[in-house]
Design an enzyme around this catalytic site. Structure first.
Site, PDB file in Angstrom:
ATOM      1  N   GLY A  12      40.092  -1.311   4.410  1.00 21.87           N
ATOM      2  CA  GLY A  12      39.515  -1.023   5.718  1.00 21.87           C
ATOM      3  C   GLY A  12      40.466  -1.079   6.891  1.00 21.87           C
ATOM      4  CB  THR A  13      44.161  -0.953   7.300  1.00 21.34           C
ATOM      5  OG1 THR A  13      44.410   0.194   6.482  1.00 21.34           O
ATOM      6  CG2 THR A  13      44.474  -2.225   6.518  1.00 21.34           C
ATOM      7  CG  ASN A  14      43.188   4.557   8.409  1.00 22.86           C
ATOM      8  OD1 ASN A  14      43.837   4.612   9.448  1.00 22.86           O
ATOM      9  ND2 ASN A  14      43.603   5.113   7.282  1.00 22.86           N
ATOM     10  CB  ILE A  87      30.044  13.490   1.103  1.00 22.35           C
ATOM     11  CG1 ILE A  87      31.128  12.578   1.668  1.00 22.35           C
ATOM     12  CG2 ILE A  87      28.826  13.525   2.033  1.00 22.35           C
ATOM     13  CD1 ILE A  87      30.727  11.124   1.820  1.00 22.35           C
ATOM     14  CG  ASN A 101      38.753  12.223   3.679  1.00 25.41           C
ATOM     15  OD1 ASN A 101      38.691  11.008   3.738  1.00 25.41           O
ATOM     16  ND2 ASN A 101      39.441  12.852   2.729  1.00 25.41           N
ATOM     17  CG  HIS A 103      44.460  13.528   1.178  1.00 30.07           C
ATOM     18  ND1 HIS A 103      43.786  12.930   0.145  1.00 30.07           N
ATOM     19  CD2 HIS A 103      45.611  14.007   0.650  1.00 30.07           C
ATOM     20  CE1 HIS A 103      44.485  13.041  -0.966  1.00 30.07           C
ATOM     21  NE2 HIS A 103      45.604  13.699  -0.688  1.00 30.07           N
ATOM     22  CG  ASP A 144      41.380  15.520  -0.971  1.00 27.55           C
ATOM     23  OD1 ASP A 144      40.886  14.899  -0.017  1.00 27.55           O
ATOM     24  OD2 ASP A 144      41.897  14.953  -1.955  1.00 27.55           O
ATOM     25  CD  GLU A 173      46.543   6.949   6.365  1.00 33.37           C
ATOM     26  OE1 GLU A 173      46.535   7.613   5.317  1.00 33.37           O
ATOM     27  OE2 GLU A 173      46.312   5.720   6.389  1.00 33.37           O
TER      28      GLU A 173
END
Length: 189
Positions: A12-14, A87, A101, A103, A144, A173
């Site tokens: 969960g860093t992003n 999803i 998203n 990537h 993707d 990111e």
């Protein structure tokens, strides 16, 4: 107020960066984090930051539980941040062009099912690529393959390890994802 849901499967860093970014914004709010695993580190990060978090497993996504949670929080936009499940179509139908998203490669290279995290960085190095980076994209029914929104690049250095490359990609990111999300939310909702 525009409401965002973050879907995550890992540390969960992003997600944390996104939550912190929008804490200072008056028009956009992270309303809910949905974790796909009970062991995901994002759960503790969300709790620490005061954002409600629900665990919805792959079975819960298949049964429509995730759709009900998202509707219950009246979200306008969905952000994937290290989310590993596909999803479902019911969610794609309700939020067309409002699910994004990130990537950790320059798609279309090194994307698709199973290409996430260190798997991507190892593949980039094994292929002898000279550059890597990030791709922010809309989500569709295939891994993707959604339309690209934004890409940022970094050099692959001759002595790189997957961990060193990952660290540089993470910096891209952290820098760009919240800003791109904000622009998209403001223009699409």
């Amino acid at each position: 107020m525009k409401k965002i849901a973050i879907l995550a499967s890992g540390e969960g860093t992003n997600a944390e960066r996104i939550i912190r970014y929008f804490e200072e914004k008056e028009e956009v709010s992270v309303e809910i984090v949905i974790a796909s695993r009970t062991t995901a580190g994002v759960i503790k990060r969300a709790e620490r930051l005061g954002v409600p978090c629900r665990v919805v497993t792959s079975a819960g996504f298949a049964s429509g539980e995730a759709l009900e949670v998202l509707r219950g929080y009246e979200v306008d936009f969905i952000v994937l941040a290290g989310f590993l499940l596909r999803i479902p179509e019911d969610i794609l139908r309700v939020w067309p062009c409002r699910i994004v998203n990130i990537h950790p490669s320059l798609l279309p290279k090194f994307g698709g099912k199973g290409m996430y995290g260190m798997h991507v960085h190892e593949a980039v190095l094994a292929a002898g690529e000279k550059e890597s980076g990030i791709t922010i994209q809309y989500v569709n029914e295939r891994y993707d393959e959604g339309d690209y929104i934004f890409q940022a690049r970094c050099e692959v250095l001759p002595d790189d390890t997957p961990e060193r490359l990952a660290a540089r990609v993470h910096q891209l990111e952290y820098r760009y994802y919240p800003e791109v999300i904000e622009k998209l939310v403001r223009q699409h909702v």
